[in-house]
Enzyme design. Structure first.
Site, PDB file in Angstrom:
ATOM      1  CG  HIS A 249       3.575  -0.682  12.794  1.00  0.00           C
ATOM      2  ND1 HIS A 249       4.907  -0.996  12.602  1.00  0.00           N
ATOM      3  CD2 HIS A 249       2.864  -1.572  12.061  1.00  0.00           C
ATOM      4  CE1 HIS A 249       5.000  -2.044  11.803  1.00  0.00           C
ATOM      5  NE2 HIS A 249       3.782  -2.412  11.458  1.00  0.00           N
TER       6      HIS A 249
ATOM      7  CB  SER B 227       3.552  -5.273   5.190  1.00  0.00           C
ATOM      8  OG  SER B 227       2.911  -6.407   5.734  1.00  0.00           O
TER       9      SER B 227
ATOM     10  CB  CYS C 187      -0.901   0.010   1.228  1.00  0.00           C
ATOM     11  SG  CYS C 187       0.029   0.074   2.787  1.00  0.00           S
TER      12      CYS C 187
ATOM     13  CB  SER D 228       1.445  -8.975   8.281  1.00  0.00           C
ATOM     14  OG  SER D 228       0.513  -8.237   7.516  1.00  0.00           O
TER      15      SER D 228
ATOM     16  CB  CYS E 206       0.719   4.646   7.786  1.00  0.00           C
ATOM     17  SG  CYS E 206      -0.593   4.811   6.559  1.00  0.00           S
TER      18      CYS E 206
ATOM     19  CD  GLU F 181      -2.815   1.152  13.378  1.00  0.00           C
ATOM     20  OE1 GLU F 181      -3.884   1.801  13.395  1.00  0.00           O
ATOM     21  OE2 GLU F 181      -2.586   0.251  12.531  1.00  0.00           O
TER      22      GLU F 181
END
Length: 313
Positions: free
Chosen positions: A79, A271, A17, A227, A101, A131
């Protein structure tokens, strides 16, 4: 019985992404501009291949800032990090580049803004995920984590008039909606975000699996065990009744999985690099796959700008 694969069907979209692309480029540019070593707090993204590749180029991945020498260049992972980590990094005098991000940063900014207005928060997410630790660490108190519907009943808030809900960006869209519905039942006045926190890439990859999984005999997800978004893709396929496995690379594929399977679906978490998808396709060809077809899907065009100070030349 031997594998009888006729066709591999590729999900669209799949793989990297915009946030992952940006995070990796930040580390690579820092290495090119400042030279090795570049220190990275936590795995830059949750993928073994990516991390090993950056290690080979001179990145050093750490969890404790005490392991970073004074004056070094430090990158925060995609994260995001808590305010305590930001303060410590600044106090230690590192040269800092933030690879968080932008969609995670958006959640952090919203939390800070509403906190100033007196809000408490319920966060939907997985305990221990970096995160979640980063988002909850934007505040010293007043943010409550729920991992499932059952957790909602146990939340103890000081007041209900100013209560907002935020979400980890890489959750199952369906699971998050179910938990959010439970939050709204218990706290009818809770404030939702105007736009959901689950990121576009997570949503798109899950939507693609919803289309693909019912049409294939087995689904392979390329992604590392750590992930979150990759794990959600495998779980989603299984929930839809399709046998599914997650692999870090082609060596994880087991021939017996494909016995009697004619149609193999293939996707990759946000990822996971495309080179691993290509290697998995080659392994499936070696197992007898005759053709590879791309499923129509959303074309992603989002790009995020790099931090200042990383232009080359």
């Amino acid at each position: 019985m031997s594998p009888s694969i006729e066709e591999v069907v590729l999900a669209e979209p799949r793989g990297f992404c915009a946030g992952v692309d940006r995070a990796i480029e930040i580390v690579e540019r820092a290495l090119a501009k400042f030279g090795a070593p570049i220190y990275v707090r936590h795995e830059i993204v949750h993928n073994t291949y990516v991390v090993d590749d950056l290690k080979a180029k001179g990145a050093i991945f750490i969890e404790d800032l005490a392991d970073v020498p004074p004056g070094a260049t430090l990158v925060f992972s995609a994260h995001g990090v808590s305010q305590a980590v930001r303060r410590e990094a600044k106090e230690r005098g590192f040269s800092i580049f933030d690879a968080t991000c932008p969609l995670v940063t958006k959640v952090h900014v919203e939390v800070a803004k509403l906190h100033r207005e007196g809000y408490e928060f319920i966060m939907i997410g997985h305990k221990g995920h970096p995160e979640v630790e980063g988002t909850m660490g934007q505040l010293s108190e007043g943010i409550h984590l729920v991992e499932d519907v059952a957790d909602v009943a146990d939340v103890q808030v000081r007041q209900t008039e100013k209560l907002a809900v935020v979400t980890q960006t890489t959750l199952s869209v369906d699971d998050a909606a179910e938990i959010l519905a439970a939050v709204k039942r218990r706290f009818p006045l809770v404030r939702e975000q105007k736009q959901q926190d689950i990121c576009y890439a997570t949503q798109n990859r899950q939507d693609a699996v919803k289309l693909l999984a019912p049409k294939v005999d087995i689904l392979i997800v390329v992604g590392s065990p750590t992930s979150s978004n990759s794990n959600r893709l495998r779980e989603l396929a299984e929930r839809l009744g399709t046998e599914a496995y997650m692999v870090d690379g082609p060596s994880d594929l087991k021939p017996q999985w494909f016995e009697g399977k004619r149609q193999v679906g293939l996707t990759a978490g946000a990822s996971a690099p495309n080179i691993l998808v290509e290697q998995v396709i080659e392994r499936l060809r070696a197992l007898g796959a005759v053709s590879v077809r791309h499923m129509p899907g959303v074309v992603e065009t989002i790009e995020f700008p790099l931090p200042k100070g990383l232009k080359l030349g």
